[in-house]
Design an enzyme around this catalytic site. Structure first.
Site, short mmCIF file in Angstrom:
data_model
loop_
_atom_site.label_atom_id
_atom_site.label_comp_id
_atom_site.label_asym_id
_atom_site.label_seq_id
_atom_site.Cartn_x
_atom_site.Cartn_y
_atom_site.Cartn_z
N GLU A 110 129.19 27.69 16.76
CA GLU A 110 128.58 27.96 17.64
C GLU A 110 127.86 29.41 17.68
O GLU A 110 128.37 30.31 17.01
CB GLU A 110 129.01 27.95 19.15
CG GLU A 110 129.54 26.63 19.17
CD GLU A 110 130.17 26.25 20.78
OE1 GLU A 110 130.40 27.41 21.23
OE2 GLU A 110 130.87 25.25 20.93
N CYS A 128 124.89 36.76 19.06
CA CYS A 128 126.50 36.65 18.70
C CYS A 128 126.76 35.75 17.77
O CYS A 128 126.57 34.38 17.90
CB CYS A 128 127.20 36.48 19.90
SG CYS A 128 129.00 36.57 19.59
N CYS A 135 138.85 30.10 13.63
CA CYS A 135 139.40 31.51 13.57
C CYS A 135 140.95 31.61 12.47
O CYS A 135 141.68 30.75 13.11
CB CYS A 135 139.40 32.10 14.68
SG CYS A 135 139.75 34.02 14.37
N CYS A 139 144.73 34.96 18.52
CA CYS A 139 144.71 35.66 19.78
C CYS A 139 144.91 34.74 20.93
O CYS A 139 144.50 33.93 21.03
CB CYS A 139 143.38 36.68 19.68
SG CYS A 139 143.27 37.88 18.60
N CYS A 142 142.05 33.94 23.50
CA CYS A 142 140.79 33.32 23.00
C CYS A 142 140.94 31.74 22.80
O CYS A 142 141.68 31.19 22.02
CB CYS A 142 140.60 34.26 21.78
SG CYS A 142 138.95 33.61 21.09
N CYS A 368 132.26 35.29 26.38
CA CYS A 368 133.07 35.86 25.22
C CYS A 368 134.50 35.24 25.28
O CYS A 368 134.81 34.74 26.49
CB CYS A 368 133.30 37.28 25.37
SG CYS A 368 134.33 38.19 24.23
#
Length: 397
Positions: A110, A128, A135, A139, A142, A368
């Site tokens: 995305e 962005c 990933c 984290c 997230c 975010c």
């Protein structure tokens, strides 16, 4: 007004539509020059073609009018310009745009574009960009990290996100009147950019190149969770703005929120950040941006704010407080507005420039920490996350 989902027709074939041809998208000027020399052409053709691809959004070699017919035919037979396939796109009611791309192998990533609030046609538009499929980090706050990790994106898949975003403003504009609309790029999408170092640096170099997108070095920002060795490499290899996903002012808490901290603790991270600001390169970066997501009762107390002041006292930095954007089954809640403003007041009183990020695009899951694609997870992290969610749900019954 509800968010608008716009279907986009895509071929049934794989996303790699190059059919054995060389994809010129994502190639550096040097790589393009070498390609033209292999075709028996002069190296300066690289500059001409770069301008057509990036400044005018042209993919048809026969529309590149300063190339000879013979060269146009040669390129049509040997090369192509193929961005990632857009599976669908969504426009938020606040002007935010989100694209979902299918990349080679069938996975989805995305990309989000956030326009300035003034709504001007040529006002600030920040894109962005994702650097990985999924990933490699995990984290805890997230949602992107919960889907696991598949692979790094190629330079063409990274720069292709910017190309598509710009192209979305050019579709009905005559070629000779086209201009780039994206003014700022942040490498803050899916993935940790410094774990995909070479393609990311190559893509950012194209963003800065006057023959490509020609963005200012202060308008291209790389965000890292703290891959310390690569931060030193970055200082040598390219001059862009640096942001650090900090989120905690001490090692104990950061080990929990940002597990890479166990490998590269805060002392090492802050030292690398100082080097980035005061490196041996005379270009000297002015500051780094500290990103700090606000988690209710976790990292948002006055004590945490004072710890953050002490941690950053010798690092030229500005601090961006990010209200947590919830995702399903998240173990955290967003700090209250009063708590966020009280936290910011302590930082401001200590002399820091502190801003509070306005949440944009959350109605289309584009805020975010909300970017989630479709990943063939090599880490089994996604399955483990689902198992932990099921256990928590069963415990509540």
């Amino acid at each position: 007004m509800n968010a608008q989902k716009i279907p986009v027709f895509t071929p049934n074939s794989t996303t790699d539509d190059t059919q054995g041809k060389t994809n010129l998208l994502g190639m550096s000027k040097r790589e393009l020059a070498a390609f033209f020399e292999q075709l028996g052409e002069k190296a300066f053709r690289a500059t001409q073609v770069m301008k057509w691809i990036y400044q005018f959004g042209v993919t048809d070699f026969y529309q590149m009018t300063n190339l000879s017919k013979k060269l146009q035919e040669k390129l049509a037979n040997a090369a192509c310009v193929v961005p990632p396939v857009v599976k669908f796109k969504q426009f938020s009611e606040d002007g935010t745009r989100k694209w979902v791309f299918e990349v080679a192998g069938g996975s989805l990533v995305e990309t989000v574009l956030i326009p300035a609030e003034d709504g001007k046609q040529f006002g600030r538009k920040t894109l962005c960009i994702s650097s990985q499929v999924g990933c490699a980090l995990d984290c805890s706050f997230c949602s992107t990290g919960k889907q696991g990790f598949e692979r790094d994106l190629s330079a063409s898949e990274i720069i292709g996100q910017l190309w598509v975003a710009n192209q979305s403003y050019m579709e009905d504009v005559p070629v000779n009147e086209r201009q780039n609309h994206v003014t700022n790029v942040v490498m803050m999408g899916m993935g940790e950019p410094l774990l995909n170092y070479e393609p990311v640096v190559a893509s950012m170099s194209l963003m800065l190149d006057d023959n490509a997108f020609g963005l200012s070095k202060r308008r291209v920002t790389l965000s890292t969770s703290g891959i310390v060795p690569k931060m030193y490499d970055l200082a040598k290899d390219i001059d862009v703005a640096l942001a650090i996903s900090l989120h905690a002012p001490n090692d104990k808490l950061r080990d929990e929120l940002v597990p890479i901290n166990k490998k590269y603790p805060l002392a090492e991270l802050i030292q690398a950040a100082k080097h980035y600001v005061y490196d041996e390169n005379p270009r000297h970066k002015k500051h780094v941006t500290i990103e700090y997501v606000m988690l209710a009762g976790v990292n948002d107390t006055d004590t945490h704010a004072h710890e953050l002041v002490a941690l950053l006292q010798d690092l030229p930095s500005k601090i961006n407080l990010i209200p947590f954007n919830p995702f399903p089954h998240a173990p955290y809640a967003r700090s209250s507005n009063n708590r966020i403003h009280a936290f910011a007041a302590i930082l401001n009183q200590a002399g820091f420039v502190c801003t509070i990020r306005q949440t944009r695009g959350d109605d289309i899951d584009a805020a975010c920490g909300q970017l989630v694609g479709q990943v063939a997870d090599r880490t089994r992290r996604s399955a483990k996350w689902q198992e932990s969610v099921a256990k928590r749900q069963n415990a509540q019954l």
